[in-house]
Write a protein that holds these residues in place. Structure first.
Motif, PDB file in Angstrom:
ATOM      1  N   ALA A   1      -1.819  17.639  -4.940  1.00 30.92           N
ATOM      2  CA  ALA A   1      -1.857  18.270  -6.272  1.00 30.92           C
ATOM      3  C   ALA A   1      -2.816  17.507  -7.184  1.00 30.92           C
ATOM      4  N   ALA A   2      -2.777  16.174  -7.105  1.00 31.97           N
ATOM      5  CA  ALA A   2      -3.679  15.368  -7.932  1.00 31.97           C
ATOM      6  C   ALA A   2      -5.135  15.658  -7.562  1.00 31.97           C
ATOM      7  N   CYS A   3      -5.407  15.765  -6.267  1.00 38.16           N
ATOM      8  CA  CYS A   3      -6.778  16.090  -5.822  1.00 38.16           C
ATOM      9  C   CYS A   3      -7.228  17.416  -6.425  1.00 38.16           C
ATOM     10  N   LYS A   4      -6.336  18.403  -6.362  1.00 35.55           N
ATOM     11  CA  LYS A   4      -6.704  19.729  -6.883  1.00 35.55           C
ATOM     12  C   LYS A   4      -6.852  19.709  -8.399  1.00 35.55           C
ATOM     13  N   ASP A   5      -5.876  19.110  -9.079  1.00 38.14           N
ATOM     14  CA  ASP A   5      -5.907  19.110 -10.546  1.00 38.14           C
ATOM     15  C   ASP A   5      -7.171  18.453 -11.089  1.00 38.14           C
ATOM     16  N   TYR A   6      -7.590  17.371 -10.434  1.00 40.96           N
ATOM     17  CA  TYR A   6      -8.747  16.630 -10.935  1.00 40.96           C
ATOM     18  C   TYR A   6     -10.046  17.032 -10.237  1.00 40.96           C
ATOM     19  N   GLY A   7      -9.929  17.999  -9.328  1.00 38.42           N
ATOM     20  CA  GLY A   7     -11.126  18.447  -8.624  1.00 38.42           C
ATOM     21  C   GLY A   7     -11.749  17.348  -7.784  1.00 38.42           C
ATOM     22  N   VAL A   8     -10.897  16.526  -7.160  1.00 32.64           N
ATOM     23  CA  VAL A   8     -11.388  15.399  -6.363  1.00 32.64           C
ATOM     24  C   VAL A   8     -11.173  15.705  -4.873  1.00 32.64           C
ATOM     25  N   PRO A   9     -12.225  15.862  -4.106  1.00 30.17           N
ATOM     26  CA  PRO A   9     -12.049  16.263  -2.710  1.00 30.17           C
ATOM     27  C   PRO A   9     -11.858  15.101  -1.747  1.00 30.17           C
ATOM     28  N   ARG A  10     -11.292  13.996  -2.215  1.00 35.46           N
ATOM     29  CA  ARG A  10     -11.095  12.826  -1.351  1.00 35.46           C
ATOM     30  C   ARG A  10      -9.733  12.189  -1.622  1.00 35.46           C
ATOM     31  N   LEU A  11      -9.067  11.802  -0.536  1.00 33.56           N
ATOM     32  CA  LEU A  11      -7.767  11.137  -0.673  1.00 33.56           C
ATOM     33  C   LEU A  11      -7.741   9.940   0.261  1.00 33.56           C
ATOM     34  N   LEU A  12      -7.381   8.790  -0.308  1.00 34.19           N
ATOM     35  CA  LEU A  12      -7.296   7.557   0.471  1.00 34.19           C
ATOM     36  C   LEU A  12      -5.832   7.126   0.538  1.00 34.19           C
ATOM     37  N   LEU A  13      -5.371   6.740   1.711  1.00 28.50           N
ATOM     38  CA  LEU A  13      -4.000   6.242   1.844  1.00 28.50           C
ATOM     39  C   LEU A  13      -4.018   4.734   2.046  1.00 28.50           C
ATOM     40  N   GLY A  14      -2.964   4.062   1.566  1.00 27.10           N
ATOM     41  CA  GLY A  14      -2.831   2.621   1.788  1.00 27.10           C
ATOM     42  C   GLY A  14      -1.374   2.209   1.700  1.00 27.10           C
ATOM     43  N   GLY A  15      -1.071   0.988   2.183  1.00 31.56           N
ATOM     44  CA  GLY A  15       0.310   0.481   2.154  1.00 31.56           C
ATOM     45  C   GLY A  15       0.987   0.612   3.509  1.00 31.56           C
ATOM     46  N   GLY A  16       2.028  -0.192   3.705  1.00 33.69           N
ATOM     47  CA  GLY A  16       2.676  -0.279   5.015  1.00 33.69           C
ATOM     48  C   GLY A  16       3.311   1.003   5.515  1.00 33.69           C
ATOM     49  N   VAL A  17       3.691   1.909   4.605  1.00 32.73           N
ATOM     50  CA  VAL A  17       4.336   3.159   5.027  1.00 32.73           C
ATOM     51  C   VAL A  17       3.337   4.076   5.752  1.00 32.73           C
ATOM     52  N   VAL A  18       2.066   3.776   5.611  1.00 27.93           N
ATOM     53  CA  VAL A  18       1.029   4.541   6.315  1.00 27.93           C
ATOM     54  C   VAL A  18       1.190   4.401   7.837  1.00 27.93           C
ATOM     55  N   ALA A  19       1.970   3.402   8.269  1.00 29.79           N
ATOM     56  CA  ALA A  19       2.282   3.277   9.705  1.00 29.79           C
ATOM     57  C   ALA A  19       3.013   4.514  10.205  1.00 29.79           C
ATOM     58  N   ASN A  20       3.584   5.276   9.292  1.00 30.54           N
ATOM     59  CA  ASN A  20       4.356   6.453   9.682  1.00 30.54           C
ATOM     60  C   ASN A  20       3.437   7.572  10.176  1.00 30.54           C
ATOM     61  N   ALA A  21       3.565   7.890  11.452  1.00 31.14           N
ATOM     62  CA  ALA A  21       2.669   8.876  12.059  1.00 31.14           C
ATOM     63  C   ALA A  21       2.886  10.257  11.454  1.00 31.14           C
ATOM     64  N   ARG A  22       4.111  10.556  11.103  1.00 34.59           N
ATOM     65  CA  ARG A  22       4.400  11.870  10.505  1.00 34.59           C
ATOM     66  C   ARG A  22       3.734  11.972   9.120  1.00 34.59           C
ATOM     67  N   LEU A  23       3.731  10.889   8.382  1.00 32.28           N
ATOM     68  CA  LEU A  23       3.046  10.890   7.077  1.00 32.28           C
ATOM     69  C   LEU A  23       1.559  11.178   7.278  1.00 32.28           C
ATOM     70  N   ARG A  24       0.970  10.509   8.244  1.00 32.38           N
ATOM     71  CA  ARG A  24      -0.466  10.715   8.476  1.00 32.38           C
ATOM     72  C   ARG A  24      -0.743  12.151   8.912  1.00 32.38           C
ATOM     73  N   GLU A  25       0.163  12.676   9.740  1.00 26.03           N
ATOM     74  CA  GLU A  25      -0.012  14.039  10.252  1.00 26.03           C
ATOM     75  C   GLU A  25       0.072  15.075   9.121  1.00 26.03           C
ATOM     76  N   VAL A  26       1.128  14.990   8.313  1.00 23.95           N
ATOM     77  CA  VAL A  26       1.294  15.968   7.221  1.00 23.95           C
ATOM     78  C   VAL A  26       0.170  15.813   6.201  1.00 23.95           C
ATOM     79  N   ALA A  27      -0.199  14.559   5.914  1.00 21.24           N
ATOM     80  CA  ALA A  27      -1.295  14.332   4.962  1.00 21.24           C
ATOM     81  C   ALA A  27      -2.571  14.985   5.481  1.00 21.24           C
ATOM     82  N   GLN A  28      -2.821  14.838   6.787  1.00 21.98           N
ATOM     83  CA  GLN A  28      -4.034  15.429   7.363  1.00 21.98           C
ATOM     84  C   GLN A  28      -3.999  16.951   7.282  1.00 21.98           C
TER      85      GLN A  28
END
Ligand code: KG4
Ligand code: ZN
Length: 351
Positions: free
Chosen positions: A266-293
């Motif tokens: 939503a933040a990407c869309k609201d601000y018209g930003v076509p890039r999203l970067l993830l960081g932090g230990g929870v990124v180890a979660n494969a399901r998070l990476r999958e849904v984010a992708q």
């Protein structure tokens, strides 16, 4: 000082990882991480005093190992960098003290930088080439859950939202405890959830109702979710029913990931930003990476995820951010700064 590709040593001690990283410009030379996580296991969460003491013990060996790995000597350094905040006060103080001592004894400039912006800075060390700006960054760990709008890594970072109670990783740790799983909970919930149905139980999505979205569009709340899981389990336990742990874990994980990714997109869309970067230990979660992708792809957003060793807390990201500052011509910090547990994200570099 070499401002084209400075040799920088970064010290990170804001939470339970003692990180020493060494970079030359945007090249990663060493990334040594010593974690005191095991020492916190029996308390079910990071104990600040235990973390601070562990940093004291881990710093020297980590420093020696990083210098050896990088194949450099300390007097070759162009600068020393350190996390001055945000984080646990006592833990930060160990790193700040060590960095000042090192910089003074070597007679090198010292750069005090922001931990959260450091997570974004980790991206420059990747092999995909430099990140373009602006970008939205979602930082999720045991200590923070923040959504940032990064217009420029070294000069313009805005906090769009953050958790108003528990951090996402903390929620994983607390729910793991409810389910009788060990600390840190994230990997265990992840493992158990693999056999569960994410749609089995509809747990609440914090701060996503229309009335919440008005005031907290980019903020997060995981405490209600944790309570909902505890209630759900308690009712069944009291009734003598068996708890379908896999379904609870999968449904909980889905609720967390749904909120994290939908707010970030939503933040990407609201601000018209076509890039999203993830960081932090929870990124180890494969399901998070999958849904984010999935969600990034359907929204036309480029998703960037640094290597995992650069996602968890580490010193290389701190060195990388300082290196960018140096290449931009930034002046070193004075020795007057201290540990600042609530350092705002707008203070990228502390003078
Ligand atoms: O960045 P990090 O290593 O450091 C601290 O915040 O201290 O993050 C650790 C957090 C813990 O809360 C842990 O439960 C969570 O990241 N975590 C995960 C997973 N692996 C680690 N959460 C969800 N899924 C995982 N696979
Ligand atoms: Zn962090």
């Amino acid at each position: 000082m070499n401002r084209d590709a400075p040799l920088v040593l970064g010290i990170e001690t804001s939470c339970d990882e003692t990180g020493i990283g060494i970079v030359r410009g945007r090249e990663l030379l060493a990334n040594v991480i010593a974690s005191s996580m095991d020492e916190h296991a029996r308390y079910g969460g990071v104990v600040p005093e235990v973390a601070a003491r562990a940093h004291l013990e881990a710093l020297r060996p980590a420093l020696t190992e990083a210098v050896a790995t990088a194949g450099i000597t300390l007097d070759e350094l162009d600068a020393v960098a350190v996390t001055s905040g945000p984080g646990l006060c006592g833990a930060l103080m160990v790193g700040v003290g060590a960095a000042k001592a090192l910089a003074l004894s070597l007679n090198k400039p010292l750069y005090a930088v922001n931990h959260l912006v450091g997570h974004v800075g980790a991206d420059v060390l990747g092999e995909e080439g430099p990140l373009e700006y602006p970008t939205i960054a979602l930082l999720v760990s045991g200590g923070h859950t923040s959504l940032l709008l990064v217009r420029d890594l070294t000069s313009d970072v805005e906090l769009l939202g953050e958790t108003i109670d528990d951090a996402a990783g903390e929620a994983f740790d607390k729910v793991a405890r409810i389910l009788g799983l060990p600390y840190p909970g994230g990997p265990h919930i992840d493992r158990v959830a693999a056999d569960g149905d994410p749609k089995a139980i509809r747990f609440p999505r914090g701060l996503t109702l229309p009335k919440d979205m008005e005031k907290h569009r980019y903020d997060f709340s995981f405490s209600g979710l944790k309570t909902a899981v505890a209630r759900w389990v308690e009712v069944r336990r009291d009734a003598g029913e068996e708890i379908p742990i896999a379904d609870v874990a999968a449904s909980f994980r889905e609720a967390v990931i749904d909120v994290l990714t939908s707010k970030a997109i939503a933040a990407c869309k609201d601000y018209g930003v076509p890039r999203l970067l993830l960081g932090g230990g929870v990124v180890a979660n494969a399901r998070l990476r999958e849904v984010a992708q999935q969600r990034a792809t359907s929204a036309g957003v480029e998703l960037r995820i640094p290597a995992f060793s650069l996602c968890t807390d580490n010193g290389a990201m701190i060195a990388a951010l300082a290196s960018e500052l140096i290449m931009e011509g930034a002046e070193p910090s004075s020795l007057n700064f201290g540990a600042d547990s609530t350092l705002p994200v707008t203070d990228i570099h502390v003078h």
